[in-house]
Design a protein around this motif. Structure first.
Motif, PDB file in Angstrom:
ATOM      1  N   PHE A 126       0.803  -1.232   0.000  1.00 36.23           N
ATOM      2  CA  PHE A 126       0.000   0.000   0.000  1.00 36.23           C
ATOM      3  C   PHE A 126       0.835   1.281   0.000  1.00 36.23           C
ATOM      4  CE2 PHE A 126      -2.715  -2.997   2.582  1.00 36.23           C
ATOM      5  CZ  PHE A 126      -3.471  -3.410   1.502  1.00 36.23           C
ATOM      6  N   SER A 127       2.152   1.190  -0.181  1.00 33.81           N
ATOM      7  CA  SER A 127       2.968   2.405  -0.205  1.00 33.81           C
ATOM      8  C   SER A 127       4.233   2.162  -1.020  1.00 33.81           C
ATOM      9  CB  SER A 127       3.328   2.856   1.213  1.00 33.81           C
ATOM     10  OG  SER A 127       4.051   1.852   1.887  1.00 33.81           O
ATOM     11  N   LYS A 128       4.923   3.236  -1.356  1.00 34.68           N
ATOM     12  CA  LYS A 128       6.100   3.173  -2.204  1.00 34.68           C
ATOM     13  C   LYS A 128       7.371   3.132  -1.365  1.00 34.68           C
ATOM     14  CE  LYS A 128       8.645   3.695  -5.978  1.00 34.68           C
ATOM     15  NZ  LYS A 128       8.761   2.651  -7.009  1.00 34.68           N
ATOM     16  N   PRO A 129       8.195   2.068  -1.488  1.00 36.72           N
ATOM     17  CA  PRO A 129       9.469   2.050  -0.769  1.00 36.72           C
ATOM     18  C   PRO A 129      10.454   3.026  -1.401  1.00 36.72           C
ATOM     19  CG  PRO A 129       9.245   0.109  -2.169  1.00 36.72           C
ATOM     20  CD  PRO A 129       7.948   0.838  -2.247  1.00 36.72           C
ATOM     21  N   THR A 130      11.406   3.489  -0.607  1.00 36.06           N
ATOM     22  CA  THR A 130      12.373   4.469  -1.093  1.00 36.06           C
ATOM     23  C   THR A 130      13.792   4.031  -0.752  1.00 36.06           C
ATOM     24  OG1 THR A 130      12.284   5.801   0.933  1.00 36.06           O
ATOM     25  CG2 THR A 130      10.723   6.349  -0.814  1.00 36.06           C
ATOM     26  N   TRP A 131      14.754   4.560  -1.479  1.00 32.95           N
ATOM     27  CA  TRP A 131      16.165   4.336  -1.192  1.00 32.95           C
ATOM     28  C   TRP A 131      16.935   5.610  -1.493  1.00 32.95           C
ATOM     29  CZ3 TRP A 131      19.603   4.935  -5.218  1.00 32.95           C
ATOM     30  CH2 TRP A 131      19.069   4.882  -6.506  1.00 32.95           C
ATOM     31  N   TRP A 132      18.118   5.735  -0.870  1.00 34.42           N
ATOM     32  CA  TRP A 132      18.913   6.943  -1.023  1.00 34.42           C
ATOM     33  C   TRP A 132      20.394   6.578  -1.014  1.00 34.42           C
ATOM     34  CZ3 TRP A 132      19.014  11.762  -2.509  1.00 34.42           C
ATOM     35  CH2 TRP A 132      20.018  12.616  -2.076  1.00 34.42           C
ATOM     36  N   ASN A 133      21.108   7.011  -2.047  1.00 36.57           N
ATOM     37  CA  ASN A 133      22.546   6.803  -2.139  1.00 36.57           C
ATOM     38  C   ASN A 133      23.248   8.075  -1.672  1.00 36.57           C
ATOM     39  OD1 ASN A 133      25.095   5.867  -2.732  1.00 36.57           O
ATOM     40  ND2 ASN A 133      24.865   6.004  -4.958  1.00 36.57           N
ATOM     41  N   THR A 134      23.857   8.040  -0.496  1.00 40.89           N
ATOM     42  CA  THR A 134      24.478   9.226   0.081  1.00 40.89           C
ATOM     43  C   THR A 134      25.612   9.727  -0.817  1.00 40.89           C
ATOM     44  OG1 THR A 134      23.968   8.429   2.302  1.00 40.89           O
ATOM     45  CG2 THR A 134      25.612  10.164   2.110  1.00 40.89           C
ATOM     46  N   PRO A 135      25.543  10.962  -1.294  1.00 42.38           N
ATOM     47  CA  PRO A 135      26.587  11.467  -2.192  1.00 42.38           C
ATOM     48  C   PRO A 135      27.899  11.716  -1.458  1.00 42.38           C
ATOM     49  CG  PRO A 135      25.029  13.211  -1.668  1.00 42.38           C
ATOM     50  CD  PRO A 135      24.471  11.950  -1.078  1.00 42.38           C
ATOM     51  N   GLY A 191      26.425  -9.178   0.853  1.00 44.98           N
ATOM     52  CA  GLY A 191      25.365  -9.431   1.812  1.00 44.98           C
ATOM     53  C   GLY A 191      24.017  -9.355   1.126  1.00 44.98           C
ATOM     54  N   SER A 192      22.961  -9.177   1.904  1.00 44.88           N
ATOM     55  CA  SER A 192      21.621  -9.034   1.333  1.00 44.88           C
ATOM     56  C   SER A 192      20.747  -8.278   2.317  1.00 44.88           C
ATOM     57  CB  SER A 192      21.002 -10.393   1.011  1.00 44.88           C
ATOM     58  OG  SER A 192      20.817 -11.154   2.195  1.00 44.88           O
ATOM     59  N   VAL A 193      19.796  -7.531   1.765  1.00 44.37           N
ATOM     60  CA  VAL A 193      18.867  -6.744   2.573  1.00 44.37           C
ATOM     61  C   VAL A 193      17.452  -7.005   2.080  1.00 44.37           C
ATOM     62  CG1 VAL A 193      18.106  -4.433   3.226  1.00 44.37           C
ATOM     63  CG2 VAL A 193      20.548  -4.937   3.052  1.00 44.37           C
ATOM     64  N   GLU A 194      16.553  -7.256   3.014  1.00 48.04           N
ATOM     65  CA  GLU A 194      15.134  -7.446   2.691  1.00 48.04           C
ATOM     66  C   GLU A 194      14.303  -6.686   3.721  1.00 48.04           C
ATOM     67  OE1 GLU A 194      11.822 -11.044   2.249  1.00 48.04           O
ATOM     68  OE2 GLU A 194      13.972 -11.485   2.138  1.00 48.04           O
ATOM     69  N   LEU A 195      13.638  -5.621   3.270  1.00 50.95           N
ATOM     70  CA  LEU A 195      12.795  -4.811   4.140  1.00 50.95           C
ATOM     71  C   LEU A 195      11.351  -4.937   3.681  1.00 50.95           C
ATOM     72  CD1 LEU A 195      14.943  -1.518   4.265  1.00 50.95           C
ATOM     73  CD2 LEU A 195      15.273  -3.657   5.531  1.00 50.95           C
ATOM     74  N   THR A 196      10.463  -5.297   4.592  1.00 54.12           N
ATOM     75  CA  THR A 196       9.061  -5.519   4.253  1.00 54.12           C
ATOM     76  C   THR A 196       8.173  -4.768   5.244  1.00 54.12           C
ATOM     77  OG1 THR A 196       9.599  -7.742   3.459  1.00 54.12           O
ATOM     78  CG2 THR A 196       7.275  -7.261   3.848  1.00 54.12           C
ATOM     79  N   SER A 197       7.107  -4.146   4.724  1.00 56.21           N
ATOM     80  CA  SER A 197       6.171  -3.449   5.606  1.00 56.21           C
ATOM     81  C   SER A 197       4.757  -3.555   5.077  1.00 56.21           C
ATOM     82  CB  SER A 197       6.549  -1.979   5.757  1.00 56.21           C
ATOM     83  OG  SER A 197       6.241  -1.255   4.587  1.00 56.21           O
ATOM     84  N   ILE A 198       3.803  -3.340   5.966  1.00 57.46           N
ATOM     85  CA  ILE A 198       2.388  -3.300   5.607  1.00 57.46           C
ATOM     86  C   ILE A 198       1.850  -1.933   5.988  1.00 57.46           C
ATOM     87  CG2 ILE A 198       0.099  -4.274   6.036  1.00 57.46           C
ATOM     88  CD1 ILE A 198       1.416  -6.932   6.624  1.00 57.46           C
ATOM     89  N   GLY A 199       1.321  -1.201   5.025  1.00 58.81           N
ATOM     90  CA  GLY A 199       0.633   0.046   5.307  1.00 58.81           C
ATOM     91  C   GLY A 199       1.495   1.285   5.333  1.00 58.81           C
ATOM     92  N   VAL A 200       2.808   1.134   5.390  1.00 63.59           N
ATOM     93  CA  VAL A 200       3.703   2.293   5.475  1.00 63.59           C
ATOM     94  C   VAL A 200       4.955   2.007   4.647  1.00 63.59           C
ATOM     95  CG1 VAL A 200       2.938   3.092   7.735  1.00 63.59           C
ATOM     96  CG2 VAL A 200       4.700   1.333   7.565  1.00 63.59           C
ATOM     97  N   PRO A 201       5.698   3.049   4.253  1.00 59.84           N
ATOM     98  CA  PRO A 201       6.882   2.824   3.431  1.00 59.84           C
ATOM     99  C   PRO A 201       8.077   2.330   4.240  1.00 59.84           C
ATOM    100  CG  PRO A 201       6.602   5.154   3.832  1.00 59.84           C
ATOM    101  CD  PRO A 201       5.388   4.483   4.399  1.00 59.84           C
ATOM    102  N   VAL A 202       8.976   1.639   3.551  1.00 56.20           N
ATOM    103  CA  VAL A 202      10.277   1.324   4.101  1.00 56.20           C
ATOM    104  C   VAL A 202      11.321   2.161   3.363  1.00 56.20           C
ATOM    105  CG1 VAL A 202       9.721  -1.000   4.846  1.00 56.20           C
ATOM    106  CG2 VAL A 202      10.554  -0.630   2.515  1.00 56.20           C
ATOM    107  N   SER A 203      12.434   2.417   4.020  1.00 56.72           N
ATOM    108  CA  SER A 203      13.475   3.256   3.439  1.00 56.72           C
ATOM    109  C   SER A 203      14.831   2.624   3.665  1.00 56.72           C
ATOM    110  CB  SER A 203      13.433   4.660   4.055  1.00 56.72           C
ATOM    111  OG  SER A 203      14.466   5.473   3.565  1.00 56.72           O
ATOM    112  N   LEU A 204      15.631   2.550   2.593  1.00 58.40           N
ATOM    113  CA  LEU A 204      16.989   2.010   2.682  1.00 58.40           C
ATOM    114  C   LEU A 204      17.957   3.122   2.295  1.00 58.40           C
ATOM    115  CD1 LEU A 204      18.883  -0.403   3.113  1.00 58.40           C
ATOM    116  CD2 LEU A 204      18.580  -0.945   0.688  1.00 58.40           C
ATOM    117  N   ILE A 205      18.924   3.381   3.181  1.00 59.40           N
ATOM    118  CA  ILE A 205      19.904   4.437   2.953  1.00 59.40           C
ATOM    119  C   ILE A 205      21.286   3.804   2.841  1.00 59.40           C
ATOM    120  CG2 ILE A 205      20.945   6.544   3.883  1.00 59.40           C
ATOM    121  CD1 ILE A 205      18.317   6.921   5.486  1.00 59.40           C
ATOM    122  N   PHE A 206      21.984   4.092   1.759  1.00 58.02           N
ATOM    123  CA  PHE A 206      23.341   3.649   1.591  1.00 58.02           C
ATOM    124  C   PHE A 206      24.259   4.732   2.162  1.00 58.02           C
ATOM    125  CE2 PHE A 206      20.874   1.852  -1.945  1.00 58.02           C
ATOM    126  CZ  PHE A 206      20.970   0.511  -1.621  1.00 58.02           C
ATOM    127  N   GLY A 207      24.779   4.486   3.373  1.00 55.30           N
ATOM    128  CA  GLY A 207      25.517   5.492   4.097  1.00 55.30           C
ATOM    129  C   GLY A 207      26.908   5.747   3.530  1.00 55.30           C
TER     130      GLY A 207
END
Length: 207
Positions: A126-135, A191-207
């Motif tokens: 029900f929502s759009k996941p997001t990701w961010w690559n830190t410049p 490695g591997s990353v799996e983020l799952t949510s119901i009703g709200v977005p998840v966010s992955l940040i590459f630090g």
């Protein structure tokens, strides 16, 4: 470590397994997770009555490049109705990190250490996941490479991709074998990353 009528906070150090469960309060912790070469260590946090906030340092007393068998770290978080934030503040070079989170009706955010390389999967019902690559993040291996985030699937409710440092490297994983091997390759166990949510977005940040 389980609490029934309160939260859990403080600094914890573990070498094999650290399992934190709170049924009526926040989980606000600093975690030093130790693993030996060719071994694994696991940290898991579950909350039914408050947020999860964890700053996690992945540590080893050995040099993974000397052993040829890097340590493996497993970090999991499950939360219901309250937000989750996990930040990886340290990670040994060449180490293997597996991250899995599940959240229901509250946002979840994971910030990875620059050492992390490998596939990731983000799913938010029900929502759009997001990701961010830190410049401006520097290559932690010291080879002045550029970090690349490749997205293979990008849909309204899930995103699939992988992140890696571009340049010569030897991938020890069949999903990444299109990277060219050269004499000066850097051995990498992704490695591997799996983020799952119901009703709200998840966010992955590459630090």
């Amino acid at each position: 470590l389980t609490t029934v009528f309160g939260g859990i906070e403080g600094r914890f150090s573990a070498s094999n397994l650290l399992n934190i469960v709170s049924t009526a309060g926040n989980v606000d912790v600093l975690v030093d997770l130790w693993a030996q070469a060719n071994a694994h260590a696991k940290f898991s946090a579950t909350s039914f009555g408050g947020f999860i906030h964890a700053n996690v340092s992945l540590l080893t007393k050995e040099d993974p490049s000397d052993s040829g068998n890097p340590p493996t770290y497993i970090v999991e978080a499950n939360n219901f109705d309250y937000p989750t934030w996990i930040v990886f503040t340290e990670q040994p070079l060449l180490s293997h990190l597996i991250v899995k989170t599940f959240s229901k009706f509250a946002a979840a955010s994971v910030t990875l250490h620059p050492v992390f390389q490998g596939p990731f999967f983000l799913k938010s019902v029900f929502s759009k996941p997001t990701w961010w690559n830190t410049p401006g993040t520097k290559d932690p291996f010291g080879h002045d490479r550029t970090r690349v985030v490749e997205i293979s699937k990008d849909y309204p409710t899930y995103v699939k991709g992988r992140v890696y440092w571009d340049g010569p490297q030897l991938w020890n994983d069949s999903s990444l074998t299109d990277k060219e091997d050269t004499d000066d390759s850097i051995p990498v166990t992704p490695g591997s990353v799996e983020l799952t949510s119901i009703g709200v977005p998840v966010s992955l940040i590459f630090g």
